[in-house]
Design a protein around this motif. Structure first.
Motif, PDB file in Angstrom:
ATOM      1  N   ASP A   1       0.773  -1.267  -0.107  1.00 49.65           N
ATOM      2  CA  ASP A   1       0.040   0.116   0.011  1.00 49.65           C
ATOM      3  C   ASP A   1       0.943   1.162  -0.060  1.00 49.65           C
ATOM      4  O   ASP A   1       0.529   2.279  -0.683  1.00 49.65           O
ATOM      5  N   VAL A   2       1.830   1.450   0.717  1.00 52.20           N
ATOM      6  CA  VAL A   2       2.887   2.453   0.836  1.00 52.20           C
ATOM      7  C   VAL A   2       3.408   2.705  -0.394  1.00 52.20           C
ATOM      8  O   VAL A   2       3.487   3.718  -1.090  1.00 52.20           O
ATOM      9  N   VAL A   3       3.990   1.578  -1.071  1.00 52.82           N
ATOM     10  CA  VAL A   3       4.738   1.636  -2.475  1.00 52.82           C
ATOM     11  C   VAL A   3       3.507   2.359  -3.416  1.00 52.82           C
ATOM     12  O   VAL A   3       3.985   3.312  -4.287  1.00 52.82           O
ATOM     13  N   GLY A   4       2.517   1.847  -3.271  1.00 56.01           N
ATOM     14  CA  GLY A   4       1.403   2.196  -4.104  1.00 56.01           C
ATOM     15  C   GLY A   4       1.076   3.680  -4.075  1.00 56.01           C
ATOM     16  O   GLY A   4       0.835   4.155  -5.171  1.00 56.01           O
ATOM     17  N   ARG A   5       1.104   4.222  -2.935  1.00 62.69           N
ATOM     18  CA  ARG A   5       0.702   5.431  -2.702  1.00 62.69           C
ATOM     19  C   ARG A   5       1.911   6.663  -2.984  1.00 62.69           C
ATOM     20  O   ARG A   5       1.762   7.695  -3.294  1.00 62.69           O
ATOM     21  N   ILE A   6       3.092   5.934  -2.835  1.00 65.53           N
ATOM     22  CA  ILE A   6       4.190   7.119  -2.973  1.00 65.53           C
ATOM     23  C   ILE A   6       4.961   6.891  -4.276  1.00 65.53           C
ATOM     24  O   ILE A   6       5.747   7.821  -4.707  1.00 65.53           O
ATOM     25  N   ALA A   7       4.659   5.924  -4.917  1.00 62.98           N
ATOM     26  CA  ALA A   7       5.588   5.660  -6.239  1.00 62.98           C
ATOM     27  C   ALA A   7       4.708   5.058  -7.151  1.00 62.98           C
ATOM     28  O   ALA A   7       4.568   5.779  -8.455  1.00 62.98           O
ATOM     29  N   GLY A   8       4.120   3.989  -7.134  1.00 63.86           N
ATOM     30  CA  GLY A   8       3.425   3.267  -8.130  1.00 63.86           C
ATOM     31  C   GLY A   8       2.960   1.722  -7.915  1.00 63.86           C
ATOM     32  O   GLY A   8       3.555   1.273  -6.831  1.00 63.86           O
ATOM     33  N   PRO A   9       2.505   1.080  -8.750  1.00 59.69           N
ATOM     34  CA  PRO A   9       2.330  -0.478  -8.515  1.00 59.69           C
ATOM     35  C   PRO A   9       3.672  -1.194  -8.159  1.00 59.69           C
ATOM     36  O   PRO A   9       4.536  -1.114  -8.928  1.00 59.69           O
ATOM     37  N   PRO A  10       3.678  -1.787  -6.938  1.00 60.72           N
ATOM     38  CA  PRO A  10       4.992  -2.482  -6.563  1.00 60.72           C
ATOM     39  C   PRO A  10       5.677  -3.139  -7.419  1.00 60.72           C
ATOM     40  O   PRO A  10       6.740  -3.057  -7.606  1.00 60.72           O
ATOM     41  N   ALA A  11       4.812  -4.308  -8.128  1.00 60.25           N
ATOM     42  CA  ALA A  11       5.635  -5.228  -9.229  1.00 60.25           C
ATOM     43  C   ALA A  11       6.065  -4.174 -10.211  1.00 60.25           C
ATOM     44  O   ALA A  11       7.293  -4.505 -10.353  1.00 60.25           O
ATOM     45  N   GLU A  12       5.488  -3.087 -10.626  1.00 58.38           N
ATOM     46  CA  GLU A  12       6.043  -2.360 -11.716  1.00 58.38           C
ATOM     47  C   GLU A  12       7.236  -1.562 -11.317  1.00 58.38           C
ATOM     48  O   GLU A  12       8.505  -1.528 -12.048  1.00 58.38           O
ATOM     49  N   GLU A  13       7.244  -1.072  -9.973  1.00 64.27           N
ATOM     50  CA  GLU A  13       8.274  -0.257  -9.632  1.00 64.27           C
ATOM     51  C   GLU A  13       9.499  -1.180  -9.260  1.00 64.27           C
ATOM     52  O   GLU A  13      10.577  -0.598  -9.390  1.00 64.27           O
ATOM     53  N   ALA A  14       9.231  -2.478  -8.876  1.00 65.34           N
ATOM     54  CA  ALA A  14      10.321  -3.239  -8.527  1.00 65.34           C
ATOM     55  C   ALA A  14      11.211  -3.667  -9.663  1.00 65.34           C
ATOM     56  O   ALA A  14      12.401  -3.537  -9.849  1.00 65.34           O
ATOM     57  N   ARG A  15      10.116  -3.866 -10.868  1.00 66.83           N
ATOM     58  CA  ARG A  15      10.854  -4.456 -12.074  1.00 66.83           C
ATOM     59  C   ARG A  15      11.686  -3.125 -12.717  1.00 66.83           C
ATOM     60  O   ARG A  15      13.006  -3.542 -13.301  1.00 66.83           O
TER      61      ARG A  15
END
Length: 612
Positions: free
Chosen positions: A267-281
């Motif tokens: 939830d935190v990554v989604g709020r401050i950056a974007g979808p977690p899987a996409e941001e990790a990739r």
């Protein structure tokens, strides 16, 4: 590297690293023609260590998750001893990655934390607690993903980190308070370690710094971690809140396990950056470019915040924020421009603030003079005469006011009927008849105090109760417990030691209770007088754990080398909290042996059986 292949299968090629228990080699699996990492235990270990090594290897091998380092094999070489074969991760550990990307943007830290929490979620779901989460045990492969390693080594090394005197010499900065205090561990202990890792990624230091292990241990056990945002200005609030929760002193205030933490970080990554899987990739494909993009975004955010603070005259906070911006981009002309404008902004703001304060003082003065006569309520008409009426001062508590809502707050229960220290009494004229025209009156709060020489006054003095009209000063209970405990006064919780050190009590009799689920409850009834200081230093008795040992009939059963009886045993065996080796000897069969961790006050079943 020359020499015979390990166990006839693994050709060691070069040393990759060395730790306190094992050395890691890059090797070739001659049977499958692939490169692997081989951990070879240092010579000198006893059978107990080797068996623990094997058991942990088997347990971790059952964990199948993309973020958990895969175990390929376990064996024992005649010359080198026990070894563990893992997948070889071409990359670096999290410590090296942090140095390369420093300063790490909070968004990058959140993405890495999410991957790490997913690994712990898989382990916790199988009942495995890592117990040594730290950057050195987190591997980052080129192109991804992140891999959590050293489950087995961590569990075994714990026993070596705790000395005979209880000192801790391992990864102390990442240990949860309960582990330092009693050695207890749970999935929430791993969650605490993730909180430390997240804090360190962003701030470059762990939450509790200090000189020496003793100072660090005391700080971890007794002090709240500083908010991440106070150390790293511009930290997104969702991440700041979550890190604070992970670092809570009480394990019950943290996310319960890795799975819950992963959901929260998602939830935190989604709020401050974007979808977690996409941001990790995106991060793993180009770590430097990804981090640089978020550093630039953070610089612009700090620049904007610093300018806003300067415009409002908050020079101290603006300086901290702009210094953080300079760390990201030294000699920035934008920051220098703001700092040059700072004196002018502060002078104009000061004039405005001064005028505003003068206006506030004038308004308060008018309201104060107009409101003053209303503080003393008018007397009833039939008692307006001063004959037979005396005035006295009644001490009444003035409720504290909430600074945000300006509404009264309830006083603590112990002081609700008295004026606590620092609270001014309200002066009020109270009519009291002395002519007895209407007969005797029932005692009330406004009844005058009995003379000191009267029976009533003597009784009041004997009980220690304050005379009417006197403010009551609370007593103070100072508490120290070992290990930690929840403090109950009259069946109401007052918090947990060591955070709670002093408790205010009203004069009189109280029942104290100190509760730790791993210890026997300690209780006492005390009587305190107004203003008295009472100290209690309590050492709680840690409960025994119970083991129900199931072994083949007729087998001799041993606990830590001491014979416990012949199977079947008549009942459970009581043992101390911690790790124990259970073995059984059956004629004609190799000794059966298991090592188990037990928790104080809990019962565990240990089954020793002959393999078919």
């Amino acid at each position: 590297m020359t020499g015979e292949p390990l166990a006839g299968r693994y050709q060691l090629e070069q040393e990759l690293g060395r730790g306190g228990m094992a050395t890691v080699f890059l090797a070739t699996d001659l049977r499958l023609s692939r490169q692997v990492a081989v951990k070879v235990m240092h010579p000198g270990g006893d059978g107990r260590r080797a068996e623990r090594f094997r058991q942990e290897a088997a347990l971790v091998a059952s964990l199948k998750h993309p973020n958990v380092l895969e175990i390929h094999d376990f064996g024992e070489d005649a010359a080198r001893g026990p070894f563990l074969v893992c997948e070889w991760v071409q990359g670096e550990d999290l410590r090296e990655l942090t140095r390369r990307l420093s300063p790490v943007p909070p968004e990058v830290a959140a993405v890495l934390g999410w991957e790490l929490a997913r690994a712990l979620g898989a382990a916790h779901a199988r009942g495995v607690v890592h117990r040594d989460v730290k950057p050195e045990n987190v591997l980052v492969a080129r192109g991804g993903p992140l891999k959590l390693a050293d489950f087995g080594i961590a569990a075994l090394a714990d026993q070596e980190r705790l000395t005979s005197t209880g000192g801790i010499t391992g990864s102390l900065a990442y240990m949860a308070p309960e582990r330092i205090d009693t050695g207890a561990f749970s999935p929430a202990s791993d969650v605490y370690a993730v909180g430390v890792v997240l804090f360190e990624l962003c701030a470059g230091t762990t939450p509790h710094g200090g000189k020496g292990a003793a100072y660090l241990a005391a700080s971890v056990m007794t002090k709240d971690a500083p908010p991440l945002a106070s150390v790293v200005p511009g930290t997104p609030e969702p991440l700041n809140v979550l890190v604070a929760r992970c670092l809570a002193l009480d394990s019950r205030d943290r996310p319960a396990n890795g799975e819950e933490l992963a959901r929260m970080l998602e939830d935190v990554v989604g709020r401050i950056a974007g979808p977690p899987a996409e941001e990790a990739r995106a991060f793993f494909q180009a770590p430097e470019a990804y981090a640089a993009r978020w550093r630039e975004a953070r610089f612009q955010r700090l620049l904007s915040e610093g300018g806003s603070l300067l415009a409002h005259g908050d020079g101290a906070r603006a300086a901290r924020v702009l210094n953080e911006a300079l760390a990201l981009r030294p000699d920035s002309p934008e920051v220098m421009s703001l700092l040059r404008e700072r004196p002018k902004a502060r002078r104009s703001t000061a004039i405005g603030v001064g005028a505003a304060l003068a206006g506030i003082v004038a308004v308060v003065g008018v309201v104060g003079w107009g409101a003053y006569p209303w503080r003393t309520p008018p007397r009833p008409p039939e008692e307006t005469s001063t004959q037979g009426v005396e005035e006295r001062v009644i001490a009444e508590p003035v409720p504290a006011r909430d600074p945000e809502t300006d509404t009264p707050k309830a006083l603590p229960r112990e002081t609700a009927s008295s004026a606590p220290a620092g609270v001014a009494p309200v002066r009020r004229a109270v009519p009291t008849r002395t002519d007895g025209a209407r007969g005797a009156r029932a005692p009330t709060e406004s009844t005058p105090p009995a003379p000191s020489g009267s029976p009533e006054g003597a009784a009041a003095s004997a009980t220690g109760a304050p005379l009417a009209g006197e403010p009551v000063k609370p007593a103070t209970l100072r508490v120290t417990t070992r290990p930690w405990a929840e403090v109950f006064v009259d069946d109401q919780s007052r918090g947990y030691t060591p955070r709670v050190r002093e408790v205010n009590l009203s004069p009189g009799t109280h029942r104290l209770r100190f509760v730790n689920p791993q210890c026997d409850t300690w209780e006492e009834v005390i009587q305190v007088a107004a203003g008295e200081l009472v100290s209690r230093e309590v050492k709680l008795q840690v409960r025994k754990a119970e083991m129900v040992i199931v072994a083949p009939a007729g087998a001799r059963v041993f606990v830590d080398g001491v014979e416990a009886g012949v199977a079947p045993l008549p009942g459970p065996v009581n043992v101390e909290h911690g790790s124990h080796v259970i073995s059984a000897r059956v004629p004609g069969v190799a000794p059966l042996q298991r090592e188990v961790d037990v928790v104080a006050g809990k019962r565990i079943e240990v089954v020793l059986e002959v393999a078919p």
